[in-house]
Enzyme design. Structure first.
Site, short mmCIF file in Angstrom:
data_model
loop_
_atom_site.label_atom_id
_atom_site.label_comp_id
_atom_site.label_asym_id
_atom_site.label_seq_id
_atom_site.Cartn_x
_atom_site.Cartn_y
_atom_site.Cartn_z
N HIS A 76 0.84 -1.20 0.00
CA HIS A 76 0.00 0.00 0.00
C HIS A 76 0.88 1.25 0.00
CE1 HIS A 76 0.40 -0.78 4.47
NE2 HIS A 76 0.84 0.45 4.36
P1 TYD Z 1 -2.80 -3.93 7.08
O1 TYD Z 1 -2.58 -2.44 6.94
O2 TYD Z 1 -3.74 -4.57 6.10
O3 TYD Z 1 -1.42 -4.71 7.05
P2 TYD Z 1 -0.17 -4.48 6.09
O4 TYD Z 1 0.81 -3.74 6.92
O5 TYD Z 1 0.30 -5.85 5.69
O6 TYD Z 1 -0.65 -3.67 4.90
O7 TYD Z 1 -3.26 -4.20 8.57
C1 TYD Z 1 -3.61 -5.49 9.00
C2 TYD Z 1 -4.90 -5.37 9.80
O8 TYD Z 1 -4.68 -4.61 10.99
C3 TYD Z 1 -6.01 -4.69 9.03
O9 TYD Z 1 -7.23 -5.38 9.34
C4 TYD Z 1 -6.08 -3.31 9.62
C5 TYD Z 1 -5.57 -3.51 11.04
N1 TYD Z 1 -4.86 -2.34 11.59
C6 TYD Z 1 -5.46 -1.58 12.55
O10 TYD Z 1 -6.59 -1.82 13.00
N2 TYD Z 1 -4.77 -0.50 13.07
C7 TYD Z 1 -3.52 -0.18 12.64
O11 TYD Z 1 -2.90 0.80 13.14
C8 TYD Z 1 -2.92 -0.99 11.60
C9 TYD Z 1 -1.54 -0.68 11.09
C10 TYD Z 1 -3.62 -2.06 11.12
#
Ligand code: TYD
Length: 160
Positions: A76
């Site tokens: 992302h």
């Molecule tokens: P995500 O951003 O999808 O992971 P990646 O770093 O691999 O892109 O985050 C994983 C899950 O955690 C998603 O369901 C969103 C949640 N999340 C939160 O609730 N709060 C946060 O601060 C973060 C970073 C993720």
């Protein structure tokens, strides 16, 4: 009327109704910062403190762990969020992408932090077993700050 327009524009900006602009940042704007360490016979200590060598005020800390072997995280870009990425334990790679250039950075020491500016696509892979990826972030979690589709990211970057 001008005053009215300014107030309306501020309200729209704050409610993020206005189209957000992805900054024209490059992978070369990111660097590895040595947080340094205090070494004693009892072990090492590394400190990340607001106003002391961190390029932003930290509003949130989160960490990724128990990442299955071969797994890819991230995938992302952020409109505004700035981050420092630390391998609190073990190692992993961060791939940075500005739409033109890609750069792979290996993160493998707990005192080193990769400063990631907003406006870049990032992926994390090569997690060693038991590794912990700790992220210091400049703001709270805000899903509208994310672009999670690479083609959408490219079209934002090409329209800058
Ligand atoms: P995500 O951003 O999808 O992971 P990646 O770093 O691999 O892109 O985050 C994983 C899950 O955690 C998603 O369901 C969103 C949640 N999340 C939160 O609730 N709060 C946060 O601060 C973060 C970073 C993720």
């Amino acid at each position: 009327w001008d005053m009215m327009k300014m107030i309306i524009s501020e309200i729209l900006k704050n409610s993020k109704i206005l189209k957000m602009i992805l900054p024209a940042t490059k992978v070369f704007d990111c660097s590895v910062i040595d947080l340094s360490k205090v070494h004693t016979q009892q072990g090492n200590t590394t400190v990340a403190e607001n106003g002391k060598g961190i390029p932003f005020d930290v509003k949130r800390v989160y960490y990724l762990y128990d990442v299955p072997g071969g797994e890819l995280r991230g995938g992302h870009a952020h409109f505004e969020l700035e981050q420092m990425i630390v391998a609190a334990s073990g190692s992993f790679d961060v791939i940075l992408d500005d739409g033109k250039f890609r750069k792979r950075v290996s993160i493998n020491r707990p005192n080193l932090a990769l400063h990631v500016v907003p406006g870049l696509w990032r992926e994390l892979d090569n997690f060693s077993s038991g590794s912990i990826c700790m992220v210091l972030a400049s703001n709270q979690y805000y899903e509208k700050d994310y672009i999670r589709n690479y083609d959408e990211f490219l079209s934002h970057k090409n329209n800058e």
